[in-house]
Design an enzyme around this catalytic site. Structure first.
Site, PDB file in Angstrom:
ATOM      1  N   CYS A  66       0.833  -1.200   0.000  1.00 40.52           N
ATOM      2  CA  CYS A  66       0.000   0.000   0.000  1.00 40.52           C
ATOM      3  C   CYS A  66       0.867   1.250   0.000  1.00 40.52           C
ATOM      4  O   CYS A  66       1.843   1.338   0.765  1.00 40.52           O
ATOM      5  CB  CYS A  66      -0.917  -0.011   1.220  1.00 40.52           C
ATOM      6  SG  CYS A  66      -2.044   1.412   1.260  1.00 40.52           S
ATOM      7  N   CYS A  86     -16.035 -10.352   5.211  1.00 38.25           N
ATOM      8  CA  CYS A  86     -15.414  -9.074   4.869  1.00 38.25           C
ATOM      9  C   CYS A  86     -14.171  -9.310   4.015  1.00 38.25           C
ATOM     10  O   CYS A  86     -13.357 -10.182   4.324  1.00 38.25           O
ATOM     11  CB  CYS A  86     -15.035  -8.309   6.129  1.00 38.25           C
ATOM     12  SG  CYS A  86     -16.425  -8.052   7.260  1.00 38.25           S
TER      13      CYS A  86
END
Length: 317
Positions: A52, A96
């Site tokens: 990220c 999720c």
């Protein structure tokens, strides 16, 4: 009474009540709206790990930190759906999917996410994603695919935020939450304690959440998991009473929300977890991993719930 106009002074006064009084008030709010001893089991899968570009000081998936997390590609849909089937068989009612992105990029990868959402929904599970920032059109596409909830945490107060993250503004988070809400997707939004914030910061974060109309349907309260290689690795551990106060205050401010005892459970004793549930937590992530950090094992969780007389919410057919 559902309110959206709490002041910081009112929230702080609740938070600072004698602990037993605070838990008692939270229990009254919880029983008024839920009235049972059930907990929602949620399963979390990292569908795209590491690499990220953001600088969230708590996150081992940030590419700039040396944490041992290896960046990987977006998982295949079949692999994700198999994990969802296993989670459903174990008792999960919500699945999720998390991707270590700053923001969603249109194209083949987003199309694959939409495919995953459709597949998980067909299994009868609530679907949830956390993918970074969204545009309004992307939120609508996720809704059309069947997304039940979108997780996008505030993390902390606006005042503390700049000490934790510099690559994304606080208003960027609020903007994404607005897109999610207007698309008709449920909001999952909470924060992390233990990052060097003050009690005022914690209370202001809860006040900001409670000011949303409607309130978030799910409010995860995370305890910082201190990961070597991140800037916050040396922070002092958060005590049980701090977690209980946050959960109880969240329950009183947002009485209809699922308040989720999230990251940091592995570092908590069974007694501490049960006290958090007494304070109003009625949702947990289960399984051995939360994205890249550890979590109590399934058998350990089930044994604790059975001993305490807590029943998992039944999976939907």
């Amino acid at each position: 009474m559902i309110r959206h106009d709490w002041t910081l002074a009112e929230v702080r006064a609740l938070h600072d009540l004698p602990l037993l009084d605070l838990v008692f008030r939270a229990q009254r709010a919880h029983r008024a709206h839920f009235g049972d001893n059930k907990v929602q089991l949620c399963s979390l899968l990292s569908v795209k790990t590491g690499g990220c570009p953001e600088d969230c000081a708590y996150c081992p998936q940030a590419a700039r930190y040396h944490t041992g997390v290896q960046a990987g590609p977006l998982l295949d849909t079949d692999e994700v759906l198999q994990a969802a089937r296993e989670a459903r068989a174990a008792g999960a009612t919500r699945f999720c999917m998390g991707a270590a992105w700053r923001e969603v990029k249109d194209g083949p990868q987003f199309d694959r996410i939409l495919e995953m959402v459709r597949g998980v929904k067909e299994l009868g599970l609530e679907t949830c994603c956390t993918l970074g920032m969204l545009t309004a059109r992307q939120a609508r596409s996720l809704k059309e695919a069947g997304l039940h909830a979108y997780n996008h945490n505030l993390d902390t107060s606006r005042e503390k935020y700049g000490d934790i993250i510099t690559t994304r503004a606080y208003d960027d988070r609020l903007r994404t939450l607005g897109h999610v809400r207007r698309a008709g997707i449920g909001v999952c939004c909470g924060g992390i304690i233990g990052m060097g914030e003050s009690v005022e910061d914690r209370c202001e974060m809860l006040r900001t959440l409670a000011a949303q109309d409607p309130h978030p349907e799910s409010v995860p309260i995370n305890k910082l998991v201190r990961v070597a290689g991140t800037p916050l690795a040396g922070m002092q551990d958060v005590g049980t009473i701090d977690m209980v106060r946050m959960i109880a205050t969240a329950r009183i401010l947002m009485p209809r929300a699922m308040v989720r005892l999230s990251a940091g459970r592995q570092q908590m004793s069974e007694e501490a977890q049960l006290l958090c549930m007494m304070a109003g937590a009625n949702s947990v992530f289960f399984g051995e991993k939360l994205l890249t950090t550890g979590n109590p094992e399934y058998a350990q969780d089930m044994a604790l719930f059975e001993a305490a007389g807590i029943a998992p919410l039944e999976p939907r057919p």
